[in-house]
Motif scaffolding. Sequence first.
Motif, PDB file in Angstrom:
ATOM      1  N   PRO A  26     -36.287  -7.016  -5.150  1.00 35.88           N
ATOM      2  CA  PRO A  26     -36.029  -6.118  -4.017  1.00 35.88           C
ATOM      3  C   PRO A  26     -35.164  -6.725  -2.911  1.00 35.88           C
ATOM      4  N   ALA A  27     -34.586  -7.917  -3.139  1.00 36.52           N
ATOM      5  CA  ALA A  27     -33.882  -8.624  -2.063  1.00 36.52           C
ATOM      6  C   ALA A  27     -32.769  -7.794  -1.436  1.00 36.52           C
ATOM      7  N   TYR A  28     -32.133  -6.945  -2.233  1.00 42.68           N
ATOM      8  CA  TYR A  28     -30.989  -6.179  -1.724  1.00 42.68           C
ATOM      9  C   TYR A  28     -31.302  -4.695  -1.534  1.00 42.68           C
ATOM     10  N   ASP A  29     -32.561  -4.321  -1.595  1.00 38.47           N
ATOM     11  CA  ASP A  29     -32.905  -2.903  -1.521  1.00 38.47           C
ATOM     12  C   ASP A  29     -32.445  -2.269  -0.215  1.00 38.47           C
ATOM     13  N   ARG A  30     -32.640  -2.933   0.901  1.00 38.61           N
ATOM     14  CA  ARG A  30     -32.291  -2.341   2.196  1.00 38.61           C
ATOM     15  C   ARG A  30     -30.783  -2.274   2.378  1.00 38.61           C
ATOM     16  N   LEU A  31     -30.082  -3.302   1.934  1.00 36.53           N
ATOM     17  CA  LEU A  31     -28.627  -3.250   1.998  1.00 36.53           C
ATOM     18  C   LEU A  31     -28.097  -2.129   1.112  1.00 36.53           C
ATOM     19  N   GLU A  32     -28.609  -2.033  -0.100  1.00 37.72           N
ATOM     20  CA  GLU A  32     -28.157  -0.984  -1.007  1.00 37.72           C
ATOM     21  C   GLU A  32     -28.408   0.396  -0.411  1.00 37.72           C
ATOM     22  N   ALA A  33     -29.586   0.605   0.182  1.00 37.53           N
ATOM     23  CA  ALA A  33     -29.896   1.907   0.780  1.00 37.53           C
ATOM     24  C   ALA A  33     -28.925   2.229   1.911  1.00 37.53           C
ATOM     25  N   SER A  34     -28.536   1.234   2.692  1.00 36.48           N
ATOM     26  CA  SER A  34     -27.600   1.487   3.789  1.00 36.48           C
ATOM     27  C   SER A  34     -26.222   1.853   3.265  1.00 36.48           C
ATOM     28  N   VAL A 249     -26.076   0.155  11.428  1.00 36.66           N
ATOM     29  CA  VAL A 249     -26.458   0.991  10.289  1.00 36.66           C
ATOM     30  C   VAL A 249     -27.249   0.221   9.241  1.00 36.66           C
ATOM     31  N   TYR A 250     -27.380  -1.069   9.446  1.00 36.25           N
ATOM     32  CA  TYR A 250     -28.188  -1.902   8.548  1.00 36.25           C
ATOM     33  C   TYR A 250     -28.595  -3.152   9.311  1.00 36.25           C
ATOM     34  N   HIS A 251     -29.880  -3.467   9.264  1.00 33.03           N
ATOM     35  CA  HIS A 251     -30.357  -4.688   9.902  1.00 33.03           C
ATOM     36  C   HIS A 251     -31.654  -5.110   9.248  1.00 33.03           C
ATOM     37  N   GLU A 252     -31.767  -6.373   8.971  1.00 29.27           N
ATOM     38  CA  GLU A 252     -33.048  -6.918   8.568  1.00 29.27           C
ATOM     39  C   GLU A 252     -33.198  -8.328   9.094  1.00 29.27           C
ATOM     40  N   GLU A 253     -34.445  -8.691   9.344  1.00 27.29           N
ATOM     41  CA  GLU A 253     -34.777  -9.965   9.967  1.00 27.29           C
ATOM     42  C   GLU A 253     -35.119 -11.048   8.955  1.00 27.29           C
TER      43      GLU A 253
END
Length: 273
Positions: A26-34, A249-253
Amino acid sequence: MTDRLPTYFVSHGGGPWPWMKNQYGPAYDRLEASLVDMRRQVGVRPRAVLVVSSHWETERFTLSSGAAPGMIYDYGGFPPHTYQIRYPAPGAPQLAARVAGLLEAAGHPAGLDPERGFDHGTFSMLAPVYPQADMPVVQLSIRHGYDPALHLDAGRALAPLRDEGVLIIGSGLSFHNLRLFGPGGAQASHDFDGWLRHTLLALPPDQRRDAMLHWRAAPGARQAHPREDHLVPLWVALGAAADETAACVYHEEEFFGSLAVSSFRFGAAPGEA
């Protein structure tokens, strides 16, 4: 609703990640969703995409001008199948010539390269956005020397493309220090990303530009970017929408467990109007 397209600066991730989901989980799930959500934000089908690639540096601005660009596997140590990837998006020779003309008119020497293929900063980032690879794509190089003022001005020269159905995407990474890509880079990534988000989202346009010109004074700047090649595309995207508001539009900590990374949109999104 406006017909003017926004511009983007995208933190494009590492290597051929869309083709390595079994390895990355799941490492890229949030980037992919954005990236997938970019289509909704844009709201219309662009005529073409202009990608400012952090992985292509030249003495003068150069455009990929072939009708059917090939692939450039500009990474090492990845599984064999990632060297067989195909992203067969068409090129756009007329757009390449148009971009070169705009740059030349603004005093920036520019050339065409009909042999240049898509590097991973383009094909990995675009695969979630346009998975059918049917969107015409032109790559624009960055200039050696990484001059912020020069790249901001080049972006301003390209602003008319936004009214011509061209989606401008700067493809880089808000934190790019491979030696500290993990816990060792956590503090610098959070410090620099916090400065970057404040600068782009809270400051008025003139102060925002001035901050970009003096980005090295930002907290964690040189730890976040020992070489600023992955920051340069931001300046072009910002320059093309210099007086308009920004959105994160994309951010993660905790990217890869500890890093802060972000992507930004400049200008109104027709699909959200």
